[in-house]
Design a protein around this motif. Structure first.
Motif, PDB file in Angstrom:
ATOM      1  N   ILE A   1      26.036  76.042  65.634  1.00 62.79           N
ATOM      2  CA  ILE A   1      25.046  76.765  64.808  1.00 62.79           C
ATOM      3  C   ILE A   1      23.657  76.533  65.394  1.00 62.79           C
ATOM      4  O   ILE A   1      23.376  75.471  65.939  1.00 62.79           O
ATOM      5  CB  ILE A   1      25.078  76.205  63.363  1.00 62.79           C
ATOM      6  CG1 ILE A   1      26.445  76.414  62.737  1.00 62.79           C
ATOM      7  CG2 ILE A   1      24.018  76.828  62.500  1.00 62.79           C
ATOM      8  CD1 ILE A   1      26.582  75.772  61.366  1.00 62.79           C
TER       9      ILE A   1
ATOM     10  N   SER B   1      30.131  76.768  55.812  1.00 63.62           N
ATOM     11  CA  SER B   1      29.728  78.069  55.303  1.00 63.62           C
ATOM     12  C   SER B   1      28.424  77.949  54.503  1.00 63.62           C
ATOM     13  O   SER B   1      27.546  78.820  54.579  1.00 63.62           O
ATOM     14  CB  SER B   1      30.901  78.613  54.495  1.00 63.62           C
ATOM     15  OG  SER B   1      30.508  79.528  53.585  1.00 63.62           O
TER      16      SER B   1
ATOM     17  N   ASN C   1      25.670  77.575  56.979  1.00 65.76           N
ATOM     18  CA  ASN C   1      25.378  78.895  57.547  1.00 65.76           C
ATOM     19  C   ASN C   1      24.549  79.752  56.606  1.00 65.76           C
ATOM     20  O   ASN C   1      23.759  80.585  57.057  1.00 65.76           O
ATOM     21  CB  ASN C   1      26.679  79.626  57.879  1.00 65.76           C
ATOM     22  CG  ASN C   1      27.059  79.399  59.325  1.00 65.76           C
ATOM     23  OD1 ASN C   1      26.263  79.656  60.223  1.00 65.76           O
ATOM     24  ND2 ASN C   1      28.264  78.900  59.549  1.00 65.76           N
TER      25      ASN C   1
ATOM     26  N   MET D   1      20.914  79.994  57.068  1.00 68.86           N
ATOM     27  CA  MET D   1      20.483  80.756  58.241  1.00 68.86           C
ATOM     28  C   MET D   1      20.156  82.201  57.883  1.00 68.86           C
ATOM     29  O   MET D   1      19.378  82.847  58.559  1.00 68.86           O
ATOM     30  CB  MET D   1      21.646  80.788  59.234  1.00 68.86           C
ATOM     31  CG  MET D   1      21.264  80.436  60.623  1.00 68.86           C
ATOM     32  SD  MET D   1      20.916  78.705  60.754  1.00 68.86           S
ATOM     33  CE  MET D   1      22.538  78.034  60.673  1.00 68.86           C
TER      34      MET D   1
END
Ligand code: PGA
Length: 260
Positions: A35, A248, A251, A254
């Motif tokens: 990531i 998740s 993420n 982001m």
């Protein structure tokens, strides 16, 4: 979300056996490496696994924290673990004031203040957890309870140490229950904490302080919580035990735009 660098913490509580802990740490470290480097990630394993997990996380972007710390430096305190011991074991961070210690073990704001001061003094970064019970919320006392926790737990914490402080707002009734605060309600509490920090310290400290939300944050609700202007990440319990769910949520930081 906003210009503060988001942070996602995984509080493993009293879960995992050693083998599970190592697998989980490895999956999280590998996932985080894929990531973009624009979110801080930390895991808080049970004490006995800390040095083992430190080995697994070595060289990764995942930081290591402990779930509690003694207010004492050393001495005759059976079962307690000092900030210095945590540092020697590879921790850079520690939780102080988790509701399962406040309400399960009766830890008071004044004890938590001593723990925070001891941890900061040693060089650890502190995640101070605060939050109201359901009864306090229902009687309209959320802001008052949270403000008292902030004021009393930060008593004597110098402005110069505040860069090593993060706050986690975790309504007690939302922890491990599957009930999450409405994003707008959580935002209101977070904004109130930030205003209080400006009064206690100054506007730049308040603006730079990361205030995380905790309490049944899952992949399905992380986005709407993280998009709130004053929610800077999450402290995750149950969902941090599953690397896919945890990644998740990481993420989800982001996909949030810059709001301020
Ligand atoms: P939960 O726990 O995500 O399982 O509600 C959060 C916490 O205790 O920090």
């Amino acid at each position: 979300m906003n210009s503060r660098r988001p942070c996602i913490g995984g509080n493993w509580k009293m879960n995992t056996r050693l083998e599970d802990a190592l697998l989980l740490a490895r999956s999280v470290a590998e996932g985080v490496d894929t990531i973009d480097d624009c979110v801080d990630v930390v895991v808080y394993p049970p004490f006995p696994w800390i040095t083992h997990v430190a080995d697994v996380l070595s060289g990764s972007r995942v930081a290591l924290g402990a779930q509690d710390v003694s207010s004492h430096g050393d001495g005759a305190y059976t079962g307690q673990i000092s900030a210095g011991m945590l540092l020697d074991s590879g921790c850079t961070k520690v939780l102080v004031g988790h509701s399962e210690r406040r309400h399960g073990l009766g830890e008071s704001n004044s004890l938590l203040n001593e723990k925070a001061l001891a941890a900061l003094e040693s060089g650890l970064e502190v995640m101070l957890c605060i939050g109201e019970t359901l009864e306090e919320r229902d009687s309209g006392r959320t802001n008052e309870v949270v403000a008292t926790q902030v004021a009393e737990c930060l008593s004597g914490v110098e402005a110069g140490s505040m860069a090593r402080m993060t706050i986690a707002y975790e309504p007690v009734w939302a922890i491990g229950t599957g009930r999450t605060a409405e994003p707008g309600d959580a935002q209101e509490v977070h904004a109130g904490i930030r205003t209080q920090l400006a009064d206690l310290y100054d506007a730049p400290i308040a603006a730079g302080m990361r205030i995380l939300y905790g309490g049944s944050m899952k992949p399905g609700n992380a986005g709407e919580l993280l998009e709130q202007a004053d929610i800077d990440g999450g402290l995750i319990g149950g969902a941090s035990l599953d690397s896919d769910e945890f990644l998740s949520i990481i993420n989800a930081t982001m996909t949030q735009g810059s709001a301020d």
